[in-house]
Scaffold this motif. Structure first.
Motif, short mmCIF file in Angstrom:
data_model
loop_
_atom_site.label_atom_id
_atom_site.label_comp_id
_atom_site.label_asym_id
_atom_site.label_seq_id
_atom_site.Cartn_x
_atom_site.Cartn_y
_atom_site.Cartn_z
N LEU A 1 0.85 -1.19 0.00
CA LEU A 1 0.00 0.00 0.00
C LEU A 1 0.89 1.24 0.00
CD1 LEU A 1 -2.38 -1.05 2.88
CD2 LEU A 1 -3.01 -0.86 0.47
N ALA A 2 0.25 2.40 -0.26
CA ALA A 2 0.96 3.66 -0.09
C ALA A 2 1.46 3.75 1.35
CB ALA A 2 0.02 4.83 -0.40
N ASN A 3 2.64 4.36 1.53
CA ASN A 3 3.18 4.54 2.87
C ASN A 3 2.16 5.25 3.75
OD1 ASN A 3 5.52 3.52 1.83
ND2 ASN A 3 6.62 5.48 1.79
N ASP A 4 2.15 4.90 5.03
CA ASP A 4 1.29 5.67 5.92
C ASP A 4 1.84 7.10 5.95
OD1 ASP A 4 3.58 5.27 7.42
OD2 ASP A 4 2.53 4.71 9.25
N ARG A 5 0.99 8.04 6.16
CA ARG A 5 1.31 9.48 6.08
C ARG A 5 1.74 9.90 4.68
NH1 ARG A 5 2.97 7.90 11.11
NH2 ARG A 5 5.15 7.67 10.49
N LEU A 6 1.64 8.96 3.70
CA LEU A 6 1.79 9.27 2.28
C LEU A 6 3.11 9.91 1.89
CD1 LEU A 6 -1.77 10.53 1.36
CD2 LEU A 6 -0.79 8.26 1.11
N THR B 1 1.32 -5.23 3.41
CA THR B 1 0.10 -5.71 4.01
C THR B 1 -0.20 -7.12 3.54
OG1 THR B 1 -2.20 -5.13 4.52
CG2 THR B 1 -1.53 -4.88 2.23
N LEU C 1 -10.53 -0.77 -2.03
CA LEU C 1 -9.71 -1.51 -1.07
C LEU C 1 -10.64 -2.32 -0.18
CD1 LEU C 1 -7.05 1.08 0.10
CD2 LEU C 1 -6.61 -1.05 -1.12
N ILE D 1 -8.45 -3.40 4.90
CA ILE D 1 -7.17 -2.80 4.53
C ILE D 1 -7.21 -1.30 4.81
CG2 ILE D 1 -5.65 -2.30 2.56
CD1 ILE D 1 -5.56 -5.21 3.05
N LEU D 2 -6.19 -0.80 5.47
CA LEU D 2 -6.09 0.64 5.73
C LEU D 2 -5.95 1.37 4.40
CD1 LEU D 2 -3.65 0.99 8.75
CD2 LEU D 2 -6.02 1.77 8.64
N PRO E 1 -4.39 4.71 3.25
CA PRO E 1 -3.65 5.94 3.59
C PRO E 1 -4.10 7.14 2.77
CG PRO E 1 -2.14 4.07 3.28
CD PRO E 1 -3.48 3.62 2.81
N LYS E 2 -4.43 6.92 1.48
CA LYS E 2 -4.85 8.06 0.65
C LYS E 2 -6.22 8.59 1.10
CE LYS E 2 -2.15 6.42 -3.22
NZ LYS E 2 -2.09 5.86 -4.57
N LYS F 1 -10.88 2.95 -7.48
CA LYS F 1 -10.63 3.27 -8.89
C LYS F 1 -11.86 2.93 -9.70
CE LYS F 1 -5.76 1.89 -9.01
NZ LYS F 1 -5.41 0.65 -8.34
#
Lengths: 232, 84
Positions: free
Chosen positions: A104-109, A149, B10, B14-15, B17-18, B41
Protein backbone atom coordinates in the motif's frame (compact mmCIF):
# COMPACT_ATOMS: atom_id res chain seq x y z
CA UNK A 1 31.14 -17.86 -10.06
CA UNK A 2 27.54 -17.90 -11.24
CA UNK A 3 25.97 -15.51 -13.63
CA UNK A 4 23.37 -13.04 -12.41
CA UNK A 5 20.64 -11.63 -14.65
CA UNK A 6 19.53 -8.08 -13.85
CA UNK A 7 16.12 -7.46 -15.42
CA UNK A 8 15.38 -4.18 -17.16
CA UNK A 9 11.82 -2.89 -17.53
CA UNK A 10 10.74 0.41 -19.02
CA UNK A 11 11.00 2.63 -15.95
CA UNK A 12 13.57 0.57 -14.04
CA UNK A 13 16.08 2.96 -12.48
CA UNK A 14 18.12 0.80 -10.11
CA UNK A 15 19.15 -1.69 -12.79
CA UNK A 16 22.52 -0.01 -13.32
CA UNK A 17 23.11 0.27 -9.56
CA UNK A 18 22.44 -3.46 -9.16
CA UNK A 19 24.64 -4.28 -12.15
CA UNK A 20 27.44 -2.09 -10.80
CA UNK A 21 27.26 -3.58 -7.30
CA UNK A 22 27.28 -7.14 -8.59
CA UNK A 23 29.79 -6.78 -11.39
CA UNK A 24 32.24 -4.14 -10.24
CA UNK A 25 32.01 -4.42 -6.46
CA UNK A 26 31.30 -8.12 -6.01
CA UNK A 27 33.08 -9.30 -9.15
CA UNK A 28 30.15 -11.40 -10.33
CA UNK A 29 29.28 -12.15 -13.93
CA UNK A 30 26.28 -9.82 -14.18
CA UNK A 31 24.31 -8.97 -17.28
CA UNK A 32 21.17 -7.11 -18.22
CA UNK A 33 18.11 -8.92 -19.53
CA UNK A 34 15.51 -6.77 -21.31
CA UNK A 35 11.94 -7.47 -20.22
CA UNK A 36 10.87 -8.43 -23.76
CA UNK A 37 13.24 -11.41 -23.76
CA UNK A 38 11.44 -14.73 -23.60
CA UNK A 39 14.13 -16.38 -21.50
CA UNK A 40 16.72 -15.60 -18.85
CA UNK A 41 19.33 -17.57 -20.74
CA UNK A 42 21.81 -19.44 -18.57
CA UNK A 43 21.37 -17.22 -15.50
CA UNK A 44 22.06 -18.77 -12.09
CA UNK A 45 20.30 -15.99 -10.19
CA UNK A 46 17.94 -13.12 -11.01
CA UNK A 47 17.71 -9.59 -9.68
CA UNK A 48 14.42 -7.75 -10.26
CA UNK A 49 15.60 -4.18 -9.66
CA UNK A 50 13.90 -1.09 -8.33
CA UNK A 51 12.37 1.80 -10.19
CA UNK A 52 8.96 2.66 -11.53
CA UNK A 53 8.26 -0.04 -14.09
CA UNK A 54 5.51 1.14 -16.45
CA UNK A 55 5.28 4.34 -14.43
CA UNK A 56 3.67 2.39 -11.57
CA UNK A 57 0.43 2.66 -13.57
CA UNK A 58 -2.53 0.71 -12.19
CA UNK A 59 -0.52 -0.58 -9.19
CA UNK A 60 3.22 -0.79 -8.59
CA UNK A 61 4.53 -3.84 -10.44
CA UNK A 62 1.12 -4.85 -11.80
CA UNK A 63 1.98 -4.47 -15.47
CA UNK A 64 5.65 -5.49 -15.35
CA UNK A 65 4.54 -8.78 -13.89
CA UNK A 66 3.14 -9.71 -17.33
CA UNK A 67 6.32 -8.86 -19.25
CA UNK A 68 7.53 -11.82 -21.32
CA UNK A 69 10.66 -12.34 -19.22
CA UNK A 70 8.57 -12.63 -16.05
CA UNK A 71 7.05 -15.87 -17.32
CA UNK A 72 10.55 -17.29 -17.38
CA UNK A 73 11.30 -15.83 -13.94
CA UNK A 74 8.27 -17.70 -12.59
CA UNK A 75 9.56 -20.91 -14.19
CA UNK A 76 13.08 -20.24 -12.88
CA UNK A 77 11.82 -19.57 -9.35
CA UNK A 78 9.57 -22.63 -9.37
CA UNK A 79 12.60 -24.73 -10.28
CA UNK A 80 14.35 -23.39 -7.17
CA UNK A 81 16.47 -20.66 -8.80
CA UNK A 82 17.34 -17.75 -6.49
CA UNK A 83 15.54 -14.46 -7.20
CA UNK A 84 15.90 -11.13 -5.38
CA UNK A 85 13.30 -8.41 -5.91
CA UNK A 86 14.35 -5.02 -4.62
CA UNK A 87 11.84 -2.21 -4.01
CA UNK A 88 9.78 -2.09 -7.22
CA UNK A 89 11.20 -5.56 -7.90
CA UNK A 90 9.63 -6.72 -4.61
CA UNK A 91 6.33 -5.21 -5.74
CA UNK A 92 6.60 -7.06 -9.07
CA UNK A 93 7.23 -10.38 -7.26
CA UNK A 94 4.18 -9.75 -5.06
CA UNK A 95 2.03 -9.03 -8.10
CA UNK A 96 3.40 -12.13 -9.82
CA UNK A 97 2.32 -14.21 -6.83
CA UNK A 98 5.89 -15.39 -6.17
CA UNK A 99 5.64 -13.82 -2.71
CA UNK A 100 2.58 -13.40 -0.48
CA UNK A 101 0.99 -10.04 0.36
CA UNK A 102 0.69 -6.63 -1.27
CA UNK A 103 2.00 -3.06 -0.96
CA UNK A 104 0.00 0.00 0.00
CA UNK A 105 0.96 3.66 -0.09
CA UNK A 106 3.18 4.54 2.87
CA UNK A 107 1.29 5.67 5.92
CA UNK A 108 1.31 9.48 6.08
CA UNK A 109 1.79 9.27 2.28
CA UNK A 110 5.41 10.37 2.36
CA UNK A 111 7.93 9.15 -0.18
CA UNK A 112 10.58 7.93 2.24
CA UNK A 113 14.17 8.22 1.07
CA UNK A 114 16.57 7.58 3.94
CA UNK A 115 19.03 5.22 5.54
CA UNK A 116 17.22 2.67 7.72
CA UNK A 117 18.21 -0.14 10.05
CA UNK A 118 17.16 -3.69 9.37
CA UNK A 119 17.29 -6.59 11.75
CA UNK A 120 18.31 -9.86 10.13
CA UNK A 121 15.65 -12.27 11.34
CA UNK A 122 16.60 -15.36 9.37
CA UNK A 123 19.93 -16.69 8.22
CA UNK A 124 18.57 -19.89 6.69
CA UNK A 125 18.17 -18.39 3.22
CA UNK A 126 20.60 -18.19 0.28
CA UNK A 127 20.56 -14.41 0.72
CA UNK A 128 21.42 -14.19 4.40
CA UNK A 129 23.48 -17.29 5.11
CA UNK A 130 26.61 -15.16 5.58
CA UNK A 131 25.00 -12.81 8.10
CA UNK A 132 24.79 -13.41 11.85
CA UNK A 133 21.25 -13.74 13.14
CA UNK A 134 20.01 -10.51 14.68
CA UNK A 135 22.66 -8.42 12.95
CA UNK A 136 21.53 -4.88 12.21
CA UNK A 137 22.16 -3.74 8.65
CA UNK A 138 22.25 -0.11 7.53
CA UNK A 139 20.66 0.11 4.09
CA UNK A 140 18.70 2.91 2.38
CA UNK A 141 15.07 2.90 1.34
CA UNK A 142 13.47 5.04 -1.38
CA UNK A 143 9.80 4.36 -1.98
CA UNK A 144 6.29 5.74 -1.81
CA UNK A 145 4.52 2.39 -1.66
CA UNK A 146 6.34 0.10 0.73
CA UNK A 147 3.61 -0.39 3.28
CA UNK A 148 3.48 -4.17 3.41
CA UNK A 149 0.10 -5.71 4.01
CA UNK A 150 -1.34 -9.21 3.99
CA UNK A 151 -4.43 -10.90 5.40
CA UNK A 152 -4.08 -11.99 9.03
CA UNK A 153 -3.90 -15.70 8.15
CA UNK A 154 -1.10 -15.04 5.63
CA UNK A 155 0.84 -13.03 8.23
CA UNK A 156 0.48 -15.86 10.70
CA UNK A 157 1.67 -18.35 8.11
CA UNK A 158 4.77 -16.40 7.05
CA UNK A 159 5.71 -15.83 10.69
CA UNK A 160 5.28 -19.52 11.52
CA UNK A 161 7.36 -20.54 8.50
CA UNK A 162 10.09 -18.05 9.35
CA UNK A 163 9.63 -16.20 6.07
CA UNK A 164 10.17 -12.72 7.50
CA UNK A 165 13.85 -12.09 6.80
CA UNK A 166 14.24 -8.37 7.57
CA UNK A 167 12.36 -6.01 9.88
CA UNK A 168 12.77 -2.28 10.31
CA UNK A 169 14.44 -1.60 13.66
CA UNK A 170 16.42 1.05 15.49
CA UNK A 171 20.21 1.21 15.54
CA UNK A 172 20.30 -1.27 18.42
CA UNK A 173 18.08 -3.78 16.68
CA UNK A 174 14.87 -3.06 18.56
CA UNK A 175 11.85 -3.58 16.32
CA UNK A 176 9.47 -0.81 17.34
CA UNK A 177 6.84 1.42 15.74
CA UNK A 178 9.13 4.48 15.65
CA UNK A 179 11.58 2.55 13.47
CA UNK A 180 8.90 1.73 10.92
CA UNK A 181 9.26 4.14 7.97
CA UNK A 182 6.13 3.23 6.03
CA UNK A 183 3.52 1.51 8.18
CA UNK A 184 4.39 -2.04 7.11
CA UNK A 185 2.60 -4.64 9.22
CA UNK A 186 4.93 -6.08 11.86
CA UNK A 187 7.75 -3.83 10.58
CA UNK A 188 8.26 -6.18 7.66
CA UNK A 189 11.01 -5.00 5.29
CA UNK A 190 11.79 -8.25 3.50
CA UNK A 191 10.34 -11.75 3.12
CA UNK A 192 11.11 -15.01 1.35
CA UNK A 193 8.75 -17.55 -0.15
CA UNK A 194 8.10 -20.82 1.63
CA UNK A 195 10.82 -22.55 -0.40
CA UNK A 196 13.24 -19.72 0.61
CA UNK A 197 14.64 -19.14 -2.89
CA UNK A 198 12.75 -15.90 -3.63
CA UNK A 199 13.53 -12.79 -1.56
CA UNK A 200 11.65 -9.49 -1.75
CA UNK A 201 12.89 -6.45 0.15
CA UNK A 202 12.04 -2.76 0.01
CA UNK A 203 15.51 -1.47 1.09
CA UNK A 204 18.23 -1.20 -1.56
CA UNK A 205 21.29 -3.36 -0.78
CA UNK A 206 22.81 -2.36 -4.14
CA UNK A 207 23.09 1.19 -2.81
CA UNK A 208 24.99 0.05 0.26
CA UNK A 209 27.96 -1.83 -1.17
CA UNK A 210 30.72 0.77 -0.98
CA UNK A 211 32.08 2.78 1.94
CA UNK A 212 31.77 5.97 -0.14
CA UNK A 213 28.00 5.43 -0.12
CA UNK A 214 27.89 5.29 3.66
CA UNK A 215 27.45 1.58 4.19
CA UNK A 216 28.77 -1.70 2.87
CA UNK A 217 26.16 -3.85 4.56
CA UNK A 218 24.41 -4.61 1.27
CA UNK A 219 27.42 -6.66 0.24
CA UNK A 220 26.54 -9.24 2.89
CA UNK A 221 23.36 -10.11 0.98
CA UNK A 222 25.08 -10.37 -2.40
CA UNK A 223 28.05 -12.30 -1.03
CA UNK A 224 25.68 -14.77 0.64
CA UNK A 225 23.97 -15.24 -2.74
CA UNK A 226 27.24 -15.63 -4.65
CA UNK A 227 28.59 -18.13 -2.09
CA UNK A 228 25.36 -20.05 -2.43
CA UNK A 229 25.82 -20.19 -6.22
CA UNK A 230 29.37 -21.38 -5.85
CA UNK A 231 28.40 -24.24 -3.58
CA UNK A 232 25.34 -25.21 -5.63
CA UNK B 1 -19.56 -2.94 -28.52
CA UNK B 2 -20.31 -2.76 -24.81
CA UNK B 3 -19.19 -0.25 -22.24
CA UNK B 4 -18.41 -1.88 -18.92
CA UNK B 5 -17.43 -0.12 -15.73
CA UNK B 6 -15.44 -1.80 -13.00
CA UNK B 7 -15.27 -0.29 -9.53
CA UNK B 8 -12.20 -1.30 -7.59
CA UNK B 9 -12.09 -0.62 -3.86
CA UNK B 10 -9.71 -1.51 -1.07
CA UNK B 11 -11.04 -4.33 1.08
CA UNK B 12 -12.67 -3.01 4.26
CA UNK B 13 -9.94 -4.64 6.39
CA UNK B 14 -7.17 -2.80 4.53
CA UNK B 15 -6.09 0.64 5.73
CA UNK B 16 -6.43 3.35 3.10
CA UNK B 17 -3.65 5.94 3.59
CA UNK B 18 -4.85 8.06 0.65
CA UNK B 19 -8.41 8.08 1.93
CA UNK B 20 -7.21 8.93 5.42
CA UNK B 21 -5.14 11.87 4.18
CA UNK B 22 -8.04 13.16 2.08
CA UNK B 23 -10.34 12.81 5.07
CA UNK B 24 -7.94 14.90 7.13
CA UNK B 25 -7.92 17.61 4.45
CA UNK B 26 -11.72 17.64 4.31
CA UNK B 27 -11.83 18.03 8.11
CA UNK B 28 -9.49 21.02 7.78
CA UNK B 29 -11.80 22.52 5.17
CA UNK B 30 -14.63 22.31 7.68
CA UNK B 31 -16.50 19.32 6.26
CA UNK B 32 -16.69 17.78 9.68
CA UNK B 33 -19.89 15.90 8.82
CA UNK B 34 -17.82 13.65 6.52
CA UNK B 35 -16.77 10.87 8.81
CA UNK B 36 -14.68 8.65 6.55
CA UNK B 37 -13.12 8.57 3.09
CA UNK B 38 -12.13 5.47 1.12
CA UNK B 39 -10.58 5.89 -2.31
CA UNK B 40 -10.88 3.39 -5.13
CA UNK B 41 -10.63 3.27 -8.89
CA UNK B 42 -13.11 3.36 -11.71
CA UNK B 43 -12.09 1.54 -14.89
CA UNK B 44 -14.10 1.89 -18.09
CA UNK B 45 -13.74 -0.79 -20.72
CA UNK B 46 -15.03 -0.89 -24.25
CA UNK B 47 -15.55 -4.53 -25.07
CA UNK B 48 -16.32 -6.06 -28.41
CA UNK B 49 -18.57 -9.01 -27.66
CA UNK B 50 -21.51 -10.87 -29.12
CA UNK B 51 -23.74 -10.28 -26.14
CA UNK B 52 -23.84 -8.73 -22.70
CA UNK B 53 -22.84 -11.92 -20.94
CA UNK B 54 -19.70 -12.29 -23.05
CA UNK B 55 -18.78 -8.66 -22.35
CA UNK B 56 -19.19 -9.16 -18.61
CA UNK B 57 -17.14 -12.36 -18.76
CA UNK B 58 -14.31 -10.52 -20.47
CA UNK B 59 -14.43 -7.71 -17.90
CA UNK B 60 -14.52 -10.23 -15.08
CA UNK B 61 -11.36 -11.92 -16.37
CA UNK B 62 -9.62 -8.58 -16.90
CA UNK B 63 -10.40 -7.59 -13.32
CA UNK B 64 -9.21 -10.88 -11.86
CA UNK B 65 -6.05 -11.14 -13.91
CA UNK B 66 -4.82 -7.57 -13.98
CA UNK B 67 -7.05 -4.69 -12.99
CA UNK B 68 -7.67 -5.62 -9.35
CA UNK B 69 -5.30 -7.19 -6.84
CA UNK B 70 -7.52 -9.43 -4.79
CA UNK B 71 -5.03 -9.55 -1.93
CA UNK B 72 -6.11 -6.03 -1.03
CA UNK B 73 -8.91 -5.01 -3.37
CA UNK B 74 -12.49 -5.95 -4.21
CA UNK B 75 -14.02 -5.24 -7.57
CA UNK B 76 -17.58 -4.85 -8.75
CA UNK B 77 -18.81 -4.75 -12.30
CA UNK B 78 -21.11 -1.84 -12.08
CA UNK B 79 -22.47 -0.64 -15.32
CA UNK B 80 -22.99 -2.00 -18.75
CA UNK B 81 -24.48 -0.44 -21.82
CA UNK B 82 -24.38 -1.08 -25.49
CA UNK B 83 -22.20 1.49 -27.18
CA UNK B 84 -22.53 2.59 -30.79
Amino acid sequence: MGSVAVLVFPGSNCDHDAYHALKHVMGADARFVWHKEATLGDADAVIVPGGFSYGDYLRSGAIARFSPVMQDVVRFASAGGPVIGICNGFQILLEAGLLPGAMLANDRLKFRCKQVHLRTERTDTPFTSGIEEGRVLSIPIAHGEGNYTAPEEVLREIEENGQVVFRYCDALGNVKPEANPNGSLRNIAGIVNKERNVLGMMPHPERACEASLGSEDGRLIFSSLLNHLEVA
Amino acid sequence: MYKVRIHITLKPSILDPKGKASHGALQNLGYTQIKNVRIGKLVELEVEADDEKAAIDAAEQAAQKLLANEVMENYRIEHIEEAG
